[in-house]
Design a protein around this motif. Structure first.
Motif, short mmCIF file in Angstrom:
data_model
loop_
_atom_site.label_atom_id
_atom_site.label_comp_id
_atom_site.label_asym_id
_atom_site.label_seq_id
_atom_site.Cartn_x
_atom_site.Cartn_y
_atom_site.Cartn_z
N CYS A 120 0.62 -1.26 0.25
CA CYS A 120 -0.13 -0.14 0.12
C CYS A 120 0.89 1.58 -0.34
CB CYS A 120 -1.34 -0.22 1.42
SG CYS A 120 -1.84 1.52 0.88
N THR A 123 2.38 2.45 -3.24
CA THR A 123 1.12 2.86 -4.19
C THR A 123 0.85 3.96 -3.99
OG1 THR A 123 0.65 0.31 -4.45
CG2 THR A 123 -0.84 1.46 -5.45
N LYS A 125 -1.14 7.12 -3.84
CA LYS A 125 -3.20 7.09 -4.37
C LYS A 125 -3.29 8.33 -5.34
CE LYS A 125 -5.70 6.91 -1.13
NZ LYS A 125 -6.89 7.34 -0.34
N ASN A 126 -2.74 8.83 -5.43
CA ASN A 126 -2.73 10.21 -6.20
C ASN A 126 -1.37 9.93 -7.43
OD1 ASN A 126 0.37 10.39 -5.16
ND2 ASN A 126 0.41 12.36 -5.97
N GLN A 130 -6.83 3.05 -10.40
CA GLN A 130 -7.72 2.18 -9.78
C GLN A 130 -7.90 0.93 -9.49
OE1 GLN A 130 -9.95 4.06 -8.04
NE2 GLN A 130 -10.23 2.69 -6.68
N ILE A 133 -4.55 0.90 -6.90
CA ILE A 133 -5.37 1.10 -5.61
C ILE A 133 -6.07 -0.73 -4.58
CG2 ILE A 133 -5.92 2.12 -4.28
CD1 ILE A 133 -5.47 5.17 -6.59
N GLN A 137 -4.79 -2.12 -1.55
CA GLN A 137 -6.25 -1.78 -0.45
C GLN A 137 -5.69 -2.40 0.91
OE1 GLN A 137 -9.92 -1.82 -1.02
NE2 GLN A 137 -10.62 0.25 0.77
N GLN A 197 -1.47 10.74 -0.56
CA GLN A 197 -0.20 9.45 -1.17
C GLN A 197 -0.69 8.09 -0.71
OE1 GLN A 197 3.25 10.07 -2.68
NE2 GLN A 197 3.90 11.59 -1.13
N ASP A 199 -3.15 5.47 2.17
CA ASP A 199 -4.81 5.45 3.63
C ASP A 199 -4.28 6.06 4.83
OD1 ASP A 199 -6.76 4.85 4.38
OD2 ASP A 199 -7.76 3.01 3.08
#
Length: 242
Positions: A120, A123, A125-126, A130, A133, A137, A197, A199
């Motif tokens: 995670c 990876t 997020k920005n 999808q 991500i 997750q 960037q 979670d």
């Protein structure tokens, strides 16, 4: 994932059932290079990529999203500290097994969750798709699991009335070391969460993990019948000659 090791006098083999392959390594070194090959289902030998790629020789590496960054980037700092944390937990596991402290299953599970956390972290997020991500997750239920373990373990410990120093035997001290590394790893995650960037659930897990490691460090000392060292205020002696 490799699930079985086979060793003979001439080679070491690791089975990968999901890939229907066996990875074999000759135990004889020729010209300072180990030759690796994989045995496929048809019995033929297939070359396996080398462990080194040389792509990071210029001080950069690539995230799962595909962007290349300097190795001192916040993401790689967080990944490296997470790896360091897992290594410290692995060492603590060995001491716990030697002392018959029954927390090996929990520590192994934590190491696996840290691998997931690393995916995670790698990876952003920005930048990631999808699909990327979704594949990496982080499972928030891992935090609940830690809290349940902490509660169960705390009920078995004497009340904490003083500050304690990392101590209480090899297993306990090593768990305290892992706890302090975990705190550092958590600090490395803060800029990634702030920049959206990462979670926030990952940072929450690390925060709870340091609490768990503190708790099981005390449990390890109790299990071995070792005393924890209580913090005391050191006052300088007025007479320096004594």
């Amino acid at each position: 994932m490799a699930t079985r090791l086979l060793q003979s006098s001439s080679r070491l083999c690791v089975t990968f059932p999901l890939m229907n392959k066996i990875i074999c390594k000759p135990l004889v070194c020729q010209q300072l290079k180990f030759k690796w090959f994989s045995q496929g289902s048809n019995g033929g030998n297939v070359k396996v990529p080398k462990i080194y790629t040389k792509t990071g020789d210029k001080g950069t590496s690539v995230t799962i999203a595909g962007d290349r960054r300097p190795k001192d980037d916040d993401i790689f700092e967080a990944l490296g500290t997470t790896d360091e944390l897992s290594s410290a937990i692995g060492l603590a596991r060995e001491f716990c097994v030697e002392a018959n402290i029954d927390i090996d299953m929990q520590l192994e599970e934590i190491q696996c969750v840290l691998q997931d956390a690393g995916s995670c972290i790698a990876t952003p997020k920005n930048l990631a798709s999808q699909n990327q991500i979704s594949l990496t997750q982080f499972d928030a239920s891992s935090v609940d699991t830690l809290e349940n373990w902490i509660d169960d373990c705390t009920h078995q410990l004497p009340p904490l009335k003083n500050f304690i120093l990392p101590s209480g035997g090899k297993a306990s001290s090593c768990l305290h070391l892992a706890r302090s590394i975990c705190r550092r790893a958590e600090r490395r995650l803060v800029p990634l969460v702030d920049s959206q960037q990462l979670d926030p659930k990952v940072a929450r897990y690390f925060n709870r993990l340091s609490d768990f490691l503190f708790t099981v460090a005390r449990y390890a000392a109790l299990s071995e019948g070792r005393e924890e060292t209580i913090y005391r205020k050191i006052r300088p002696s007025k007479d320096k000659t004594k």
